[in-house]
Scaffold this motif. Structure first.
Motif, PDB file in Angstrom:
ATOM      1  N   LEU A  52       6.934  14.367  -8.315  1.00  0.00           N
ATOM      2  CA  LEU A  52       6.641  14.176  -9.744  1.00  0.00           C
ATOM      3  C   LEU A  52       6.729  15.488 -10.517  1.00  0.00           C
ATOM      4  O   LEU A  52       6.298  16.533 -10.037  1.00  0.00           O
ATOM      5  N   PRO A  53       7.291  15.431 -11.722  1.00  0.00           N
ATOM      6  CA  PRO A  53       7.451  16.646 -12.526  1.00  0.00           C
ATOM      7  C   PRO A  53       6.107  17.270 -12.920  1.00  0.00           C
ATOM      8  O   PRO A  53       5.080  16.586 -12.971  1.00  0.00           O
ATOM      9  N   ALA A  54       6.149  18.545 -13.238  1.00  0.00           N
ATOM     10  CA  ALA A  54       4.939  19.306 -13.561  1.00  0.00           C
ATOM     11  C   ALA A  54       4.227  18.780 -14.792  1.00  0.00           C
ATOM     12  O   ALA A  54       3.010  18.960 -14.935  1.00  0.00           O
ATOM     13  N   TYR A  55       4.932  18.118 -15.704  1.00  0.00           N
ATOM     14  CA  TYR A  55       4.279  17.640 -16.926  1.00  0.00           C
ATOM     15  C   TYR A  55       3.448  16.374 -16.704  1.00  0.00           C
ATOM     16  O   TYR A  55       2.709  15.955 -17.582  1.00  0.00           O
ATOM     17  N   VAL A  56       3.543  15.762 -15.527  1.00  0.00           N
ATOM     18  CA  VAL A  56       2.767  14.550 -15.230  1.00  0.00           C
ATOM     19  C   VAL A  56       1.322  14.947 -14.947  1.00  0.00           C
ATOM     20  O   VAL A  56       1.054  15.799 -14.106  1.00  0.00           O
TER      21      VAL A  56
ATOM     22  N   VAL B 176       1.277   9.862 -17.867  1.00  0.00           N
ATOM     23  CA  VAL B 176       0.868   9.148 -16.650  1.00  0.00           C
ATOM     24  C   VAL B 176       2.106   8.507 -16.034  1.00  0.00           C
ATOM     25  O   VAL B 176       2.750   7.648 -16.641  1.00  0.00           O
ATOM     26  N   ALA B 177       2.441   8.946 -14.849  1.00  0.00           N
ATOM     27  CA  ALA B 177       3.611   8.440 -14.139  1.00  0.00           C
ATOM     28  C   ALA B 177       3.244   7.209 -13.320  1.00  0.00           C
ATOM     29  O   ALA B 177       2.075   6.876 -13.149  1.00  0.00           O
ATOM     30  N   GLY B 178       4.270   6.571 -12.803  1.00  0.00           N
ATOM     31  CA  GLY B 178       4.097   5.476 -11.870  1.00  0.00           C
ATOM     32  C   GLY B 178       4.759   5.844 -10.558  1.00  0.00           C
ATOM     33  O   GLY B 178       5.779   6.546 -10.542  1.00  0.00           O
ATOM     34  N   LEU B 179       4.182   5.382  -9.453  1.00  0.00           N
ATOM     35  CA  LEU B 179       4.731   5.681  -8.130  1.00  0.00           C
ATOM     36  C   LEU B 179       4.694   4.416  -7.285  1.00  0.00           C
ATOM     37  O   LEU B 179       3.628   3.835  -7.074  1.00  0.00           O
TER      38      LEU B 179
ATOM     39  N   GLY C  64       2.940   0.858 -18.978  1.00  0.00           N
ATOM     40  CA  GLY C  64       2.943   2.086 -19.769  1.00  0.00           C
ATOM     41  C   GLY C  64       3.190   3.360 -18.995  1.00  0.00           C
ATOM     42  O   GLY C  64       2.998   4.457 -19.539  1.00  0.00           O
ATOM     43  N   CYS C  65       3.621   3.276 -17.749  1.00  0.00           N
ATOM     44  CA  CYS C  65       3.850   4.478 -16.949  1.00  0.00           C
ATOM     45  C   CYS C  65       5.260   5.027 -17.148  1.00  0.00           C
ATOM     46  O   CYS C  65       6.228   4.271 -17.202  1.00  0.00           O
ATOM     47  N   ALA C  66       5.362   6.345 -17.230  1.00  0.00           N
ATOM     48  CA  ALA C  66       6.660   7.022 -17.312  1.00  0.00           C
ATOM     49  C   ALA C  66       6.455   8.484 -16.940  1.00  0.00           C
ATOM     50  O   ALA C  66       5.465   9.078 -17.396  1.00  0.00           O
ATOM     51  N   PRO C  67       7.319   9.024 -16.106  1.00  0.00           N
ATOM     52  CA  PRO C  67       8.408   8.377 -15.397  1.00  0.00           C
ATOM     53  C   PRO C  67       7.886   7.509 -14.254  1.00  0.00           C
ATOM     54  O   PRO C  67       6.709   7.588 -13.906  1.00  0.00           O
ATOM     55  N   VAL C  68       8.770   6.704 -13.673  1.00  0.00           N
ATOM     56  CA  VAL C  68       8.428   5.910 -12.491  1.00  0.00           C
ATOM     57  C   VAL C  68       9.302   6.404 -11.344  1.00  0.00           C
ATOM     58  O   VAL C  68      10.532   6.426 -11.462  1.00  0.00           O
ATOM     59  N   HIS C  69       8.659   6.823 -10.265  1.00  0.00           N
ATOM     60  CA  HIS C  69       9.365   7.250  -9.059  1.00  0.00           C
ATOM     61  C   HIS C  69       9.141   6.203  -7.977  1.00  0.00           C
ATOM     62  O   HIS C  69       8.049   5.627  -7.880  1.00  0.00           O
ATOM     63  N   VAL C  70      10.173   5.980  -7.161  1.00  0.00           N
ATOM     64  CA  VAL C  70      10.109   5.003  -6.071  1.00  0.00           C
ATOM     65  C   VAL C  70      10.442   5.724  -4.777  1.00  0.00           C
ATOM     66  O   VAL C  70      11.560   6.238  -4.619  1.00  0.00           O
ATOM     67  N   VAL C  71       9.494   5.767  -3.853  1.00  0.00           N
ATOM     68  CA  VAL C  71       9.745   6.393  -2.561  1.00  0.00           C
ATOM     69  C   VAL C  71      10.419   5.370  -1.658  1.00  0.00           C
ATOM     70  O   VAL C  71       9.872   4.303  -1.397  1.00  0.00           O
ATOM     71  N   VAL C  72      11.634   5.699  -1.218  1.00  0.00           N
ATOM     72  CA  VAL C  72      12.423   4.804  -0.381  1.00  0.00           C
ATOM     73  C   VAL C  72      12.679   5.458   0.969  1.00  0.00           C
ATOM     74  O   VAL C  72      12.568   6.674   1.114  1.00  0.00           O
ATOM     75  N   GLY C  73      13.038   4.636   1.933  1.00  0.00           N
ATOM     76  CA  GLY C  73      13.307   5.138   3.280  1.00  0.00           C
ATOM     77  C   GLY C  73      14.154   4.132   4.027  1.00  0.00           C
ATOM     78  O   GLY C  73      15.370   4.130   3.910  1.00  0.00           O
ATOM     79  N   ALA C  74      13.513   3.222   4.755  1.00  0.00           N
ATOM     80  CA  ALA C  74      14.240   2.184   5.494  1.00  0.00           C
ATOM     81  C   ALA C  74      15.052   1.348   4.516  1.00  0.00           C
ATOM     82  O   ALA C  74      14.551   0.930   3.482  1.00  0.00           O
TER      83      ALA C  74
END
Length: 195
Positions: A85-89, A2-5, A41-51
């Motif tokens: 997010l990777p395919a294993y998520v 379970v990933a985090g976003l 408990g989330c991994a991986p954690v992705h952060v969508v950035v922009g401004a």
């Protein structure tokens, strides 16, 4: 897995600066959000950035994902984040960068609902839906179709209410967001789970 976003790409026009860069208790909101998901408990954690992406601090324990189309709104950031997010998520817990009083217990509760069979688990506070929101991978194509403009998963959640498992998170922080300088000033010095 379970990933985090973290959705953190907006310009924060009412605050006068990107929310990801705003500090609470000396810590940028974007780092607090990463810490929240990792503690939950989330991994991986992705952060969508922009401004303001070029001004962001280092994000230990997270993968920054640049959304070049961030001006198109929250929906574009959600689509970008899901695609990163990777395919294993197998599922993802989504949070917004501007909710510094969320608690890792809420993240753990929506993850527990997923482990018990929910494909969509939504934290609720006093009976009202909030964040975090867990989405199983099987829902992502439909979520992406509904994520348009400034709407993230909200329209999907309404259209597919049959899939939504509300997860009571009273006592596990607060989903209150920071939109204005007054909201920022109103935050108390210490919030559950975020010390």
């Amino acid at each position: 897995m379970v990933a985090g976003l973290v959705l953190a790409a907006g310009a924060g026009s009412r605050l006068g600066r990107p929310k990801a860069l705003v500090e609470v208790d000396g810590e940028p909101l974007v780092r607090r959000a990463v810490r929240l998901l990792r503690a939950g408990g989330c991994a991986p954690v992705h952060v969508v950035v922009g401004a303001g992406a070029e001004e962001l601090p280092a994000l230990p324990g997270a993968v920054p994902v640049l959304n070049r189309g961030w001006r198109a709104g929250l929906g574009a950031s959600l689509r970008c984040g899901l695609a990163s997010l990777p395919a294993y998520v197998c599922a993802v817990v989504v949070v917004l960068v501007d909710q510094p009083s969320l608690d890792p217990a809420a993240v753990r509760r929506v993850r527990a609902a997923y482990a018990a069979g929910a494909s969509v688990a939504v934290a609720s506070y006093a009976g009202r839906a909030g964040h975090p929101v867990l989405l199983a991978r099987v829902t992502w194509p439909a979520v992406a179709r509904y994520a348009v403009g400034d709407r993230g998963a909200r329209d999907f959640l309404r259209a597919r209410a049959d899939l939504v498992v509300p997860v009571p998170c009273d006592g596990a922080g607060s989903p209150a967001d920071v939109d204005t300088p007054a909201d920022l000033a109103a935050l108390s010095p210490a919030r559950p789970g975020q010390r």
